[in-house]
Motif scaffolding. Structure first.
Motif, PDB file in Angstrom:
ATOM      1  N   TYR A 197       2.825   5.943  -2.795  1.00  0.00           N
ATOM      2  CA  TYR A 197       3.930   6.824  -3.144  1.00  0.00           C
ATOM      3  C   TYR A 197       4.079   6.940  -4.661  1.00  0.00           C
ATOM      4  O   TYR A 197       4.326   8.034  -5.182  1.00  0.00           O
ATOM      5  CB  TYR A 197       5.232   6.323  -2.523  1.00  0.00           C
ATOM      6  CG  TYR A 197       6.419   7.173  -2.872  1.00  0.00           C
ATOM      7  CD1 TYR A 197       6.575   8.434  -2.324  1.00  0.00           C
ATOM      8  CD2 TYR A 197       7.379   6.724  -3.767  1.00  0.00           C
ATOM      9  CE1 TYR A 197       7.662   9.229  -2.645  1.00  0.00           C
ATOM     10  CE2 TYR A 197       8.469   7.512  -4.098  1.00  0.00           C
ATOM     11  CZ  TYR A 197       8.602   8.756  -3.539  1.00  0.00           C
ATOM     12  OH  TYR A 197       9.667   9.542  -3.870  1.00  0.00           O
ATOM     13  N   GLY A 198       3.906   5.833  -5.364  1.00  0.00           N
ATOM     14  CA  GLY A 198       3.999   5.873  -6.823  1.00  0.00           C
ATOM     15  C   GLY A 198       2.918   6.741  -7.440  1.00  0.00           C
ATOM     16  O   GLY A 198       3.182   7.524  -8.359  1.00  0.00           O
ATOM     17  N   LEU A 199       1.698   6.629  -6.944  1.00  0.00           N
ATOM     18  CA  LEU A 199       0.608   7.466  -7.457  1.00  0.00           C
ATOM     19  C   LEU A 199       0.823   8.928  -7.102  1.00  0.00           C
ATOM     20  O   LEU A 199       0.524   9.820  -7.905  1.00  0.00           O
ATOM     21  CB  LEU A 199      -0.732   6.977  -6.905  1.00  0.00           C
ATOM     22  CG  LEU A 199      -1.234   5.654  -7.475  1.00  0.00           C
ATOM     23  CD1 LEU A 199      -2.491   5.207  -6.745  1.00  0.00           C
ATOM     24  CD2 LEU A 199      -1.489   5.762  -8.960  1.00  0.00           C
TER      25      LEU A 199
ATOM     26  N   ALA B  23       7.462   2.033 -11.759  1.00  0.00           N
ATOM     27  CA  ALA B  23       8.160   0.942 -11.083  1.00  0.00           C
ATOM     28  C   ALA B  23       7.672   0.795  -9.645  1.00  0.00           C
ATOM     29  O   ALA B  23       7.488  -0.329  -9.158  1.00  0.00           O
ATOM     30  CB  ALA B  23       9.660   1.180 -11.117  1.00  0.00           C
ATOM     31  N   MET B  24       7.467   1.912  -8.959  1.00  0.00           N
ATOM     32  CA  MET B  24       6.959   1.860  -7.580  1.00  0.00           C
ATOM     33  C   MET B  24       5.567   1.243  -7.524  1.00  0.00           C
ATOM     34  O   MET B  24       5.268   0.438  -6.650  1.00  0.00           O
ATOM     35  CB  MET B  24       6.915   3.254  -6.956  1.00  0.00           C
ATOM     36  CG  MET B  24       8.240   3.843  -6.666  1.00  0.00           C
ATOM     37  SD  MET B  24       9.023   2.966  -5.328  1.00  0.00           S
ATOM     38  CE  MET B  24      10.520   3.889  -5.220  1.00  0.00           C
ATOM     39  N   ILE B  25       4.713   1.628  -8.461  1.00  0.00           N
ATOM     40  CA  ILE B  25       3.357   1.069  -8.500  1.00  0.00           C
ATOM     41  C   ILE B  25       3.414  -0.432  -8.785  1.00  0.00           C
ATOM     42  O   ILE B  25       2.717  -1.224  -8.158  1.00  0.00           O
ATOM     43  CB  ILE B  25       2.492   1.817  -9.533  1.00  0.00           C
ATOM     44  CG1 ILE B  25       2.281   3.263  -9.079  1.00  0.00           C
ATOM     45  CG2 ILE B  25       1.159   1.116  -9.734  1.00  0.00           C
ATOM     46  CD1 ILE B  25       1.659   4.153 -10.133  1.00  0.00           C
TER      47      ILE B  25
ATOM     48  N   PHE C 230       0.826  -1.207   0.000  1.00  0.00           N
ATOM     49  CA  PHE C 230       0.000   0.000   0.000  1.00  0.00           C
ATOM     50  C   PHE C 230       0.858   1.255   0.000  1.00  0.00           C
ATOM     51  O   PHE C 230       0.544   2.238  -0.667  1.00  0.00           O
ATOM     52  CB  PHE C 230      -0.954   0.018   1.204  1.00  0.00           C
ATOM     53  CG  PHE C 230      -2.161  -0.848   1.020  1.00  0.00           C
ATOM     54  CD1 PHE C 230      -3.048  -0.620  -0.018  1.00  0.00           C
ATOM     55  CD2 PHE C 230      -2.413  -1.887   1.891  1.00  0.00           C
ATOM     56  CE1 PHE C 230      -4.168  -1.416  -0.188  1.00  0.00           C
ATOM     57  CE2 PHE C 230      -3.522  -2.690   1.738  1.00  0.00           C
ATOM     58  CZ  PHE C 230      -4.398  -2.458   0.695  1.00  0.00           C
ATOM     59  N   GLY C 231       1.952   1.216   0.737  1.00  0.00           N
ATOM     60  CA  GLY C 231       2.848   2.368   0.780  1.00  0.00           C
ATOM     61  C   GLY C 231       3.488   2.645  -0.576  1.00  0.00           C
ATOM     62  O   GLY C 231       3.571   3.793  -1.019  1.00  0.00           O
ATOM     63  N   LEU C 232       3.961   1.594  -1.243  1.00  0.00           N
ATOM     64  CA  LEU C 232       4.599   1.777  -2.549  1.00  0.00           C
ATOM     65  C   LEU C 232       3.606   2.252  -3.608  1.00  0.00           C
ATOM     66  O   LEU C 232       3.920   3.118  -4.423  1.00  0.00           O
ATOM     67  CB  LEU C 232       5.263   0.477  -3.001  1.00  0.00           C
ATOM     68  CG  LEU C 232       6.562   0.103  -2.304  1.00  0.00           C
ATOM     69  CD1 LEU C 232       7.011  -1.291  -2.719  1.00  0.00           C
ATOM     70  CD2 LEU C 232       7.639   1.114  -2.613  1.00  0.00           C
TER      71      LEU C 232
ATOM     72  N   LEU D 124       2.976  -6.054  -6.815  1.00  0.00           N
ATOM     73  CA  LEU D 124       3.578  -7.370  -6.567  1.00  0.00           C
ATOM     74  C   LEU D 124       3.630  -7.685  -5.074  1.00  0.00           C
ATOM     75  O   LEU D 124       3.396  -8.823  -4.664  1.00  0.00           O
ATOM     76  CB  LEU D 124       4.980  -7.427  -7.164  1.00  0.00           C
ATOM     77  CG  LEU D 124       5.063  -7.538  -8.670  1.00  0.00           C
ATOM     78  CD1 LEU D 124       6.522  -7.488  -9.116  1.00  0.00           C
ATOM     79  CD2 LEU D 124       4.406  -8.809  -9.151  1.00  0.00           C
ATOM     80  N   SER D 125       3.910  -6.696  -4.265  1.00  0.00           N
ATOM     81  CA  SER D 125       3.939  -6.894  -2.824  1.00  0.00           C
ATOM     82  C   SER D 125       2.544  -7.198  -2.279  1.00  0.00           C
ATOM     83  O   SER D 125       2.383  -8.046  -1.408  1.00  0.00           O
ATOM     84  CB  SER D 125       4.519  -5.653  -2.152  1.00  0.00           C
ATOM     85  OG  SER D 125       4.534  -5.805  -0.767  1.00  0.00           O
TER      86      SER D 125
END
Length: 67
Positions: free
Chosen positions: A19-21, A49-51, A14-16, A56-57
């Motif tokens: 942050y990506g958005l 890449a962050m999204i 959720f954090g990644l 994947l996480s």
């Protein structure tokens, strides 16, 4: 141990994604001095890449539920 890893993966996912958005939709740096206006155009590859890593996480965290 599986519960802890599942929770960590879900929080990280959720954090990644968040942050990506955020980096994808926030405006780039702009400078305005009188009639001259300068805007920086950035590459959004890192945001994508962050999204992707966040998704994947999240999938990995949800996969522990089925075991």
């Amino acid at each position: 141990m599986n519960n802890t890893l599942k929770i960590v993966l879900l929080i990280l996912g959720f954090g990644l994604v968040g942050y990506g958005l955020y980096t994808l939709f926030t405006p780039e740096v702009s400078l305005q001095a009188g009639p001259l206006k300068v805007e920086a155009q950035g590459d959004n590859t890192q945001s994508y890449a962050m999204i992707g890593l966040g998704i994947l996480s999240l999938i990995g965290g949800l996969a522990f539920r089925k075991r």
